[in-house]
Design a protein around this motif. Structure first.
Motif, mmCIF file in Angstrom:
data_model
loop_
_atom_site.group_PDB
_atom_site.id
_atom_site.type_symbol
_atom_site.label_atom_id
_atom_site.label_comp_id
_atom_site.label_asym_id
_atom_site.label_seq_id
_atom_site.Cartn_x
_atom_site.Cartn_y
_atom_site.Cartn_z
ATOM 1 N N ALA A 55 0.863 -1.181 0.000
ATOM 2 C CA ALA A 55 0.000 0.000 0.000
ATOM 3 C C ALA A 55 0.899 1.230 0.000
ATOM 4 O O ALA A 55 2.086 1.145 0.323
ATOM 5 C CB ALA A 55 -0.902 -0.002 1.236
ATOM 6 N N GLU A 56 0.346 2.378 -0.351
ATOM 7 C CA GLU A 56 1.142 3.609 -0.381
ATOM 8 C C GLU A 56 1.754 3.898 0.988
ATOM 9 O O GLU A 56 2.868 4.406 1.085
ATOM 10 C CB GLU A 56 0.285 4.780 -0.858
ATOM 11 N N ALA A 57 1.049 3.557 2.072
ATOM 12 C CA ALA A 57 1.554 3.802 3.434
ATOM 13 C C ALA A 57 2.788 2.949 3.754
ATOM 14 O O ALA A 57 3.543 3.279 4.663
ATOM 15 C CB ALA A 57 0.457 3.516 4.450
ATOM 16 N N ASP A 58 3.011 1.864 2.991
ATOM 17 C CA ASP A 58 4.169 0.991 3.211
ATOM 18 C C ASP A 58 5.438 1.540 2.577
ATOM 19 O O ASP A 58 6.514 0.983 2.769
ATOM 20 C CB ASP A 58 3.922 -0.406 2.609
ATOM 21 N N LEU A 59 5.305 2.625 1.791
ATOM 22 C CA LEU A 59 6.412 3.095 0.958
ATOM 23 C C LEU A 59 6.794 4.538 1.245
ATOM 24 O O LEU A 59 5.998 5.317 1.750
ATOM 25 C CB LEU A 59 6.021 2.979 -0.520
ATOM 26 N N ALA A 60 8.021 4.875 0.897
ATOM 27 C CA ALA A 60 8.508 6.256 0.985
ATOM 28 C C ALA A 60 9.518 6.461 -0.137
ATOM 29 O O ALA A 60 10.077 5.497 -0.662
ATOM 30 C CB ALA A 60 9.165 6.505 2.339
ATOM 31 N N LEU A 61 9.734 7.720 -0.518
ATOM 32 C CA LEU A 61 10.777 8.056 -1.489
ATOM 33 C C LEU A 61 11.969 8.606 -0.730
ATOM 34 O O LEU A 61 11.812 9.508 0.097
ATOM 35 C CB LEU A 61 10.279 9.116 -2.478
ATOM 36 N N GLU A 62 13.153 8.069 -0.996
ATOM 37 C CA GLU A 62 14.377 8.543 -0.353
ATOM 38 C C GLU A 62 15.510 8.525 -1.363
ATOM 39 O O GLU A 62 15.512 7.705 -2.283
ATOM 40 C CB GLU A 62 14.763 7.643 0.829
ATOM 41 N N ARG A 63 16.480 9.439 -1.178
ATOM 42 C CA ARG A 63 17.677 9.413 -2.026
ATOM 43 C C ARG A 63 18.574 8.298 -1.524
ATOM 44 O O ARG A 63 18.921 8.232 -0.360
ATOM 45 C CB ARG A 63 18.421 10.744 -1.982
ATOM 46 N N ARG A 64 18.938 7.401 -2.438
ATOM 47 C CA ARG A 64 19.790 6.265 -2.095
ATOM 48 C C ARG A 64 20.823 6.027 -3.192
ATOM 49 O O ARG A 64 20.616 6.381 -4.350
ATOM 50 C CB ARG A 64 18.958 4.990 -1.945
ATOM 51 N N ASP A 65 21.915 5.377 -2.809
ATOM 52 C CA ASP A 65 22.921 4.927 -3.769
ATOM 53 C C ASP A 65 22.349 3.681 -4.443
ATOM 54 O O ASP A 65 22.041 2.693 -3.781
ATOM 55 C CB ASP A 65 24.219 4.589 -3.032
ATOM 56 N N ILE A 66 22.191 3.732 -5.757
ATOM 57 C CA ILE A 66 21.618 2.602 -6.490
ATOM 58 C C ILE A 66 22.607 2.023 -7.499
ATOM 59 O O ILE A 66 22.202 1.340 -8.438
ATOM 60 C CB ILE A 66 20.304 3.010 -7.183
ATOM 61 N N THR A 67 23.881 2.294 -7.295
ATOM 62 C CA THR A 67 24.904 1.795 -8.217
ATOM 63 C C THR A 67 24.779 0.287 -8.399
ATOM 64 O O THR A 67 24.917 -0.224 -9.509
ATOM 65 C CB THR A 67 26.311 2.145 -7.705
ATOM 66 N N GLN A 68 24.511 -0.436 -7.330
ATOM 67 C CA GLN A 68 24.393 -1.889 -7.392
ATOM 68 C C GLN A 68 22.933 -2.352 -7.472
ATOM 69 O O GLN A 68 22.653 -3.541 -7.326
ATOM 70 C CB GLN A 68 25.065 -2.521 -6.159
#
Length: 196
Positions: free
Chosen positions: A82-95
Motif C-alpha cells: 500500500a502507499e503507506a508501506d512506501l517512501a521516497l528517499e535518495r539512495r545509492d543505487i549503483t548496485q
C-alpha cells in the motif's frame, strides 16, 4: 539506466581511476566507451589524433543516486504493498539497477520475500498479486461488439492479472487457455484485453 527505470532526480558521481595522467594533445582528445555495463567499473579509451598520437585506457567508477521507493516499515512476503508501506528517499543505487523510482509502480505489487524497513524496492523483488488461485471457481467471460457470454469454470493454474492460465469449463469439461481479467474472472486469450 535512469530513464529506463523512471528514476527521479538521478545524480552521477564519476571517478577516473588511472595510474598515470594522459599526455598533452594539440587537438581535442577523442573518448570512446569500451564497456559501460557495470557502473562501478567502466572502461573508456582516450585517443589523441594529433601528430603520432597516443591511446590510453581508463577505468571510471560511477556512483549513482536517485530518489527511489523504499519500505517505510517491514513488509511480509506476498503482502500487497500500500502507499503507506512506501517512501521516497535518495539512495545509492549503483548496485541496484532495477530500483523503482515511482511509488505508483510498486503500489499493489507483492514482494516475493519479506522486506525490512528502509530496503530499496527493486522491480525484480516484486510480482503482481495472484488474483486467481489453482482450484478457484472462476467466471469465463467473453465480450465482443456489445455481446457478453459467461460460464462457470475451474482454474487449473494460479495467475496474476494478465497472466494466461488453464481453465476447465464446468459444463463441457474442456480445458482452455484463458487470460486473467480480475479476481475470479478470466477471458479468452484471443480477444483484446478487457478494460472493465
Amino acid at each position: 539506466m535512469a530513464s529506463a527505470s523512471a528514476l527521479s532526480d538521478p545524480q552521477f558521481d564519476l571517478e577516473v581511476l588511472s595510474s598515470r595522467p594522459a599526455p598533452p594533445c594539440a587537438k581535442p582528445v577523442e573518448v570512446d566507451a569500451l564497456d559501460t555495463r557495470q557502473p562501478a567499473r567502466m572502461r573508456f579509451v582516450a585517443r589523441c589524433p594529433a601528430g603520432k598520437g597516443w591511446r590510453q585506457d581508463f577505468l571510471v567508477r560511477a556512483r549513482i543516486s536517485a530518489q527511489v521507493a523504499v519500505t517505510a516499515a517491514p513488509v511480509g512476503a506476498n503482502q500487497p504493498l500500500a502507499e503507506a508501506d512506501l517512501a521516497l528517499e535518495r539512495r545509492d543505487i549503483t548496485q541496484a539497477p532495477d530500483a523503482i523510482g515511482d511509488l505508483a509502480l510498486a503500489v499493489g505489487q507483492s514482494p516475493r520475500r519479506s522486506l525490512r524497513a528502509g530496503e530499496i524496492l527493486r522491480s525484480g523483488q516484486l510480482a503482481a498479486p495472484l488474483v486467481v488461485k489453482r482450484g478457484d471457481q472462476v467466471l469465463m467471460v467473453a465480450r465482443h461488439e456489445g455481446i457478453e457470454v459467461s460460464m462457470a469454470g475451474e482454474a487449473l493454474d494460479a495467475g496474476a492479472r494478465g497472466a494466461v492460465v488453464r481453465v476447465r469449463n464446468a459444463a463441457s469439461g474442456q480445458v482452455v487457455r484463458m487470460r486473467v481479467a480480475g479476481a475470479g474472472t478470466v477471458e479468452p486469450v484471443d480477444l483484446p484485453v478487457s478494460r472493465r
